[in-house]
Design a protein around this motif. Structure first.
Motif, PDB file in Angstrom:
ATOM      1  N   ILE A 242       0.852  -1.198   0.000  1.00  0.00           N
ATOM      2  CA  ILE A 242       0.000   0.000   0.000  1.00  0.00           C
ATOM      3  C   ILE A 242       0.885   1.244   0.000  1.00  0.00           C
ATOM      4  CG2 ILE A 242      -1.985  -1.129   1.045  1.00  0.00           C
ATOM      5  CD1 ILE A 242       0.131   1.148   3.157  1.00  0.00           C
ATOM      6  N   ASN A 243       0.318   2.353  -0.477  1.00  0.00           N
ATOM      7  CA  ASN A 243       1.062   3.613  -0.576  1.00  0.00           C
ATOM      8  C   ASN A 243       0.487   4.599   0.434  1.00  0.00           C
ATOM      9  OD1 ASN A 243       2.812   5.575  -1.428  1.00  0.00           O
ATOM     10  ND2 ASN A 243       1.695   6.076  -3.296  1.00  0.00           N
ATOM     11  N   PRO A 244       1.210   4.902   1.516  1.00  0.00           N
ATOM     12  CA  PRO A 244       0.682   5.817   2.539  1.00  0.00           C
ATOM     13  C   PRO A 244       0.803   7.282   2.126  1.00  0.00           C
ATOM     14  CG  PRO A 244       2.823   4.964   3.206  1.00  0.00           C
ATOM     15  CD  PRO A 244       2.504   4.315   1.900  1.00  0.00           C
ATOM     16  N   LYS A 245      -0.230   8.057   2.451  1.00  0.00           N
ATOM     17  CA  LYS A 245      -0.256   9.483   2.147  1.00  0.00           C
ATOM     18  C   LYS A 245      -0.727  10.258   3.371  1.00  0.00           C
ATOM     19  CE  LYS A 245       0.707   9.442  -2.341  1.00  0.00           C
ATOM     20  NZ  LYS A 245       1.848  10.181  -2.915  1.00  0.00           N
ATOM     21  N   MET A 246      -0.163  11.451   3.555  1.00  0.00           N
ATOM     22  CA  MET A 246      -0.645  12.371   4.587  1.00  0.00           C
ATOM     23  C   MET A 246      -1.422  13.477   3.899  1.00  0.00           C
ATOM     24  SD  MET A 246       0.210  11.332   7.608  1.00  0.00           S
ATOM     25  CE  MET A 246      -0.073  12.817   8.575  1.00  0.00           C
ATOM     26  N   VAL A 247      -2.691  13.645   4.293  1.00  0.00           N
ATOM     27  CA  VAL A 247      -3.551  14.672   3.715  1.00  0.00           C
ATOM     28  C   VAL A 247      -4.202  15.435   4.856  1.00  0.00           C
ATOM     29  CG1 VAL A 247      -5.515  15.154   2.225  1.00  0.00           C
ATOM     30  CG2 VAL A 247      -3.989  13.247   1.691  1.00  0.00           C
ATOM     31  N   GLY A 248      -3.918  16.728   4.933  1.00  0.00           N
ATOM     32  CA  GLY A 248      -4.518  17.530   5.991  1.00  0.00           C
ATOM     33  C   GLY A 248      -4.179  17.038   7.377  1.00  0.00           C
ATOM     34  N   GLY A 249      -2.968  16.495   7.549  1.00  0.00           N
ATOM     35  CA  GLY A 249      -2.549  16.004   8.850  1.00  0.00           C
ATOM     36  C   GLY A 249      -3.077  14.627   9.198  1.00  0.00           C
ATOM     37  N   ARG A 250      -3.788  13.976   8.286  1.00  0.00           N
ATOM     38  CA  ARG A 250      -4.335  12.648   8.529  1.00  0.00           C
ATOM     39  C   ARG A 250      -3.688  11.633   7.594  1.00  0.00           C
ATOM     40  NH1 ARG A 250      -9.319  11.828  10.863  1.00  0.00           N
ATOM     41  NH2 ARG A 250      -9.870  10.330   9.232  1.00  0.00           N
ATOM     42  N   LEU A 251      -3.579  10.400   8.078  1.00  0.00           N
ATOM     43  CA  LEU A 251      -2.947   9.331   7.317  1.00  0.00           C
ATOM     44  C   LEU A 251      -3.987   8.581   6.501  1.00  0.00           C
ATOM     45  CD1 LEU A 251      -0.441   7.553   6.701  1.00  0.00           C
ATOM     46  CD2 LEU A 251      -1.063   6.183   8.709  1.00  0.00           C
ATOM     47  N   PHE A 252      -3.737   8.443   5.186  1.00  0.00           N
ATOM     48  CA  PHE A 252      -4.586   7.663   4.295  1.00  0.00           C
ATOM     49  C   PHE A 252      -3.705   6.669   3.541  1.00  0.00           C
ATOM     50  CE2 PHE A 252      -6.816  11.638   4.923  1.00  0.00           C
ATOM     51  CZ  PHE A 252      -8.121  11.221   5.157  1.00  0.00           C
ATOM     52  N   LEU A 253      -4.294   5.529   3.195  1.00  0.00           N
ATOM     53  CA  LEU A 253      -3.569   4.463   2.514  1.00  0.00           C
ATOM     54  C   LEU A 253      -4.245   4.173   1.185  1.00  0.00           C
ATOM     55  CD1 LEU A 253      -3.224   2.042   5.577  1.00  0.00           C
ATOM     56  CD2 LEU A 253      -1.676   3.882   4.888  1.00  0.00           C
ATOM     57  N   ASN A 254      -3.446   4.093   0.117  1.00  0.00           N
ATOM     58  CA  ASN A 254      -3.972   3.811  -1.213  1.00  0.00           C
ATOM     59  C   ASN A 254      -3.470   2.459  -1.697  1.00  0.00           C
ATOM     60  OD1 ASN A 254      -5.306   6.275  -1.459  1.00  0.00           O
ATOM     61  ND2 ASN A 254      -3.451   7.287  -2.166  1.00  0.00           N
ATOM     62  N   ALA A 255      -4.363   1.680  -2.281  1.00  0.00           N
ATOM     63  CA  ALA A 255      -3.954   0.422  -2.901  1.00  0.00           C
ATOM     64  C   ALA A 255      -3.140   0.714  -4.155  1.00  0.00           C
ATOM     65  CB  ALA A 255      -5.177  -0.417  -3.242  1.00  0.00           C
ATOM     66  N   THR A 256      -2.258  -0.203  -4.505  1.00  0.00           N
ATOM     67  CA  THR A 256      -1.471  -0.115  -5.728  1.00  0.00           C
ATOM     68  C   THR A 256      -1.750  -1.371  -6.564  1.00  0.00           C
ATOM     69  OG1 THR A 256       0.454  -1.267  -4.817  1.00  0.00           O
ATOM     70  CG2 THR A 256       0.309   1.123  -4.441  1.00  0.00           C
ATOM     71  N   SER A 257      -1.118  -1.444  -7.731  1.00  0.00           N
ATOM     72  CA  SER A 257      -1.324  -2.628  -8.574  1.00  0.00           C
ATOM     73  C   SER A 257      -0.835  -3.893  -7.892  1.00  0.00           C
ATOM     74  CB  SER A 257      -0.607  -2.442  -9.919  1.00  0.00           C
ATOM     75  OG  SER A 257       0.792  -2.272  -9.712  1.00  0.00           O
ATOM     76  N   GLY A 258       0.081  -3.767  -6.939  1.00  0.00           N
ATOM     77  CA  GLY A 258       0.605  -4.927  -6.226  1.00  0.00           C
ATOM     78  C   GLY A 258      -0.138  -5.271  -4.956  1.00  0.00           C
ATOM     79  N   THR A 259      -1.215  -4.559  -4.665  1.00  0.00           N
ATOM     80  CA  THR A 259      -1.961  -4.815  -3.432  1.00  0.00           C
ATOM     81  C   THR A 259      -2.763  -6.110  -3.520  1.00  0.00           C
ATOM     82  OG1 THR A 259      -2.120  -2.455  -2.877  1.00  0.00           O
ATOM     83  CG2 THR A 259      -3.733  -3.934  -1.873  1.00  0.00           C
ATOM     84  N   HIS A 260      -2.560  -6.973  -2.536  1.00  0.00           N
ATOM     85  CA  HIS A 260      -3.373  -8.171  -2.351  1.00  0.00           C
ATOM     86  C   HIS A 260      -4.067  -8.053  -0.995  1.00  0.00           C
ATOM     87  CE1 HIS A 260      -0.812  -9.526  -5.598  1.00  0.00           C
ATOM     88  NE2 HIS A 260      -1.516 -10.635  -5.733  1.00  0.00           N
ATOM     89  N   VAL A 261      -5.314  -8.472  -0.930  1.00  0.00           N
ATOM     90  CA  VAL A 261      -6.102  -8.362   0.297  1.00  0.00           C
ATOM     91  C   VAL A 261      -6.476  -9.759   0.776  1.00  0.00           C
ATOM     92  CG1 VAL A 261      -8.237  -7.506   1.324  1.00  0.00           C
ATOM     93  CG2 VAL A 261      -6.993  -6.084  -0.308  1.00  0.00           C
ATOM     94  N   TYR A 262      -6.263 -10.001   2.074  1.00  0.00           N
ATOM     95  CA  TYR A 262      -6.609 -11.277   2.694  1.00  0.00           C
ATOM     96  C   TYR A 262      -7.479 -11.008   3.919  1.00  0.00           C
ATOM     97  CZ  TYR A 262      -2.431 -12.520  -0.021  1.00  0.00           C
ATOM     98  OH  TYR A 262      -1.500 -12.656  -1.023  1.00  0.00           O
ATOM     99  N   TYR A 263      -8.421 -11.907   4.179  1.00  0.00           N
ATOM    100  CA  TYR A 263      -9.334 -11.744   5.310  1.00  0.00           C
ATOM    101  C   TYR A 263      -9.068 -12.806   6.373  1.00  0.00           C
ATOM    102  CZ  TYR A 263     -12.066  -9.006   1.917  1.00  0.00           C
ATOM    103  OH  TYR A 263     -12.472  -8.116   0.978  1.00  0.00           O
TER     104      TYR A 263
END
Length: 504
Positions: A242-263
């Motif tokens: 995942i690609n972490p970003k700071m926006v307005g002092g808050r942390l957000f995470l964006n998926a990338t083409s390499g993101t795999h999700v497991y439950y």
């Protein structure tokens, strides 16, 4: 002549004729979106274990162990998660070589790899801590192993906590992994899915810190459909690369083409957290359904709106509802502009006329339109909202040209006149806004939300201060033509305070 076996930690830049044994953890396609999704290569994440570093630990152990084959000791140590050194390394297969290897690729399997090139990794968006990567060549041998020399763990992740993610945010250097508890999921995916889709997952990391993970397009659809098809709501999510970003002092995470999700129990790491959460929540009532949808313009907070500012995801155009208080109307940004009557773009004022650059018309006909920027806040964050002509006219029941005539000052262009009191009076009031998020809203020069509708019923526009009796006001609207100011599409207002108008 036998080929020597090496470990990832032994590799140097250049051609390598030795063989490595590694587990293929994950693989995915890299496509060029600027060329219609043309396949460029396949990325892989491999892991090996340097067993030569394990046995010394065993020999130093104070425990008395039976005399067993070396492989048994190694398997025991790895299975019990004792000390060992594993190395993650990125590998890539160019599109023109992919037909040779594609059918052999299977996540979770162990392979022997030989006769490959070793190159330095790019400094941006690294998938592993190693500074090197493997590139398959025409002579590369890639074979599945049913009985590897040494066992290799079934999974490998680079989990980062909230502090570490903040440190990586906006650097574009590393694509780490996360594990946490799923709190809520909000989705724009419809049935059937449309072109642009987004899923926003609120994930609670360790120490009860919550972040928003966003997935887009095909990944969003896959996430939505898998979640919707599960019998119950999952508790745990593991998301990779995942690609972490700071926006307005808050942390957000964006998926990338390499993101795999497991439950939940799809990974050993997730299973461990799953049972801890189950033990903690024993006896509690079942939560509300996890998956929610934005497809019908659902309410969101301003903090959730701000997560759309990120630049890495595909372009989006989505509508949301957001309730907030107008904390400030940006008077320094003006309240109106002269627009081209044909394309609605702002006109350039010249000495004798208006020019429309877009229409390439040096004598464009203009009309006055609202353009009001305001800062809106709620309990979570603040954002800049922009209200254009249709929204403001409907809200206050007064056209921009009519407002300009009521407040006209001699020698002052209408777009430079003082802000009408009913616009300035929006400060401190709470409204429900329907906002539209597009690619234009979030560029280097624009970071605003466009308001497409204000839903609340509000007070009508107050009468100007110089009228003591509104019932004694009669407004007659006429058209006139002015080549210098507004052209024949604008309205002039003549006010007659001597008439008492009643009835129809």
């Amino acid at each position: 002549m036998s080929i020597s076996r090496v470990f990832f930690s032994d590799l140097k830049s250049g051609k390598c004729s030795s063989v490595v044994e590694a587990r293929l953890l994950r693989f995915w396609e890299a496509r060029n979106v600027k060329r219609g999704g043309e396949l460029m290569w396949v990325d892989m994440l491999l892991m090996d274990v340097n067993v030569s570093l394990i046995l010394p630990v065993l020999l130093r152990s104070v425990y008395v162990l039976p005399v067993l084959p070396r492989s048994v000791y190694v398997r025991f140590l790895i299975s019990k998660s004792y000390l060992f050194q594993s190395t993650l390394m990125q590998a890539t297969i160019n599109a023109n070589r992919l037909p040779k290897f594609r059918d052999r690729l299977a996540a979770g399997m162990i392979y022997s790899v030989s006769s490959f090139d070793v190159a330095r990794c790019a400094q941006n968006f690294k998938l592993a801590d190693s500074s090197l990567m493997i590139r398959f060549s025409d002579s590369t041998e890639f074979d599945e192993l049913s009985d590897p020399v040494s066992p290799i763990p079934a999974e490998g992740f680079r989990f980062r906590n909230q502090t570490e993610l903040v440190g990586l945010a906006n650097t574009n250097t590393q694509l780490p992994d996360i594990i946490g508890e799923i709190v809520t999921v909000k989705s724009t995916v419809s049935d059937p899915p449309e072109d642009k889709n987004r899923v926003m997952v609120t994930v609670k990391l360790e120490n009860d810190v919550s972040v928003t993970l966003s997935l887009f397009d095909a990944q969003a659809v896959s996430f939505h459909q898998k979640l919707g098809g599960m019998r119950g709501d999952p508790k745990v999510i593991v998301a990779t690369s995942i690609n972490p970003k700071m926006v307005g002092g808050r942390l957000f995470l964006n998926a990338t083409s390499g993101t795999h999700v497991y439950y939940d129990k799809e990974t050993h790491a997730g299973e461990s957290l799953f049972y801890r959460l189950v033990a903690r929540e024993t006896g509690l009532s079942s939560p509300a359904p996890l998956l929610k949808s934005y497809a019908k313009v659902k309410p969101v907070t301003i903090a959730e709106l701000n997560s759309f500012i990120t630049t890495d995801p595909p372009q989006q155009e989505i509508n949301f509802l957001c309730t907030g208080r107008v904390s400030r109307v940006e008077a320094n940004k003006g309240w109106c502009y002269v627009a081209c009557s044909k394309c609605s773009k702002k006109l350039q004022r010249t000495v004798t006329s208006f020019e429309c650059v877009r229409c390439n018309n040096p004598h464009a006909v203009g009309s006055l339109r609202y353009h009001v920027e305001m800062v809106v806040t709620d309990d979570t964050a603040e954002g800049t909202f922009v209200c254009f002509d249709g929204v403001m006219t409907k809200l206050h029941n007064l056209r921009a040209s009519e407002a300009a005539q009521l407040l006209a000052e001699e020698g002052v262009n209408p777009e430079d006149s003082v802000m009408p009191p009913f616009v300035a009076g929006m400060e401190g009031k709470t409204y429900t806004f329907q906002v539209r998020v597009t690619s234009y809203n979030f560029t280097i020069n624009h970071q605003t939300f466009t308001v497409s509708r204000i839903i609340n019923e509000v007070e009508g526009a107050p009468a100007p201060d110089f009228f003591d009796d509104v019932s004694a006001v009669f407004v007659m609207v006429i058209r006139y033509k002015c080549d210098i100011c507004y052209g024949n599409s604008l309205l002039a207002c003549a006010t007659y305070s001597t008439l008492n108008v009643t009835g129809g």
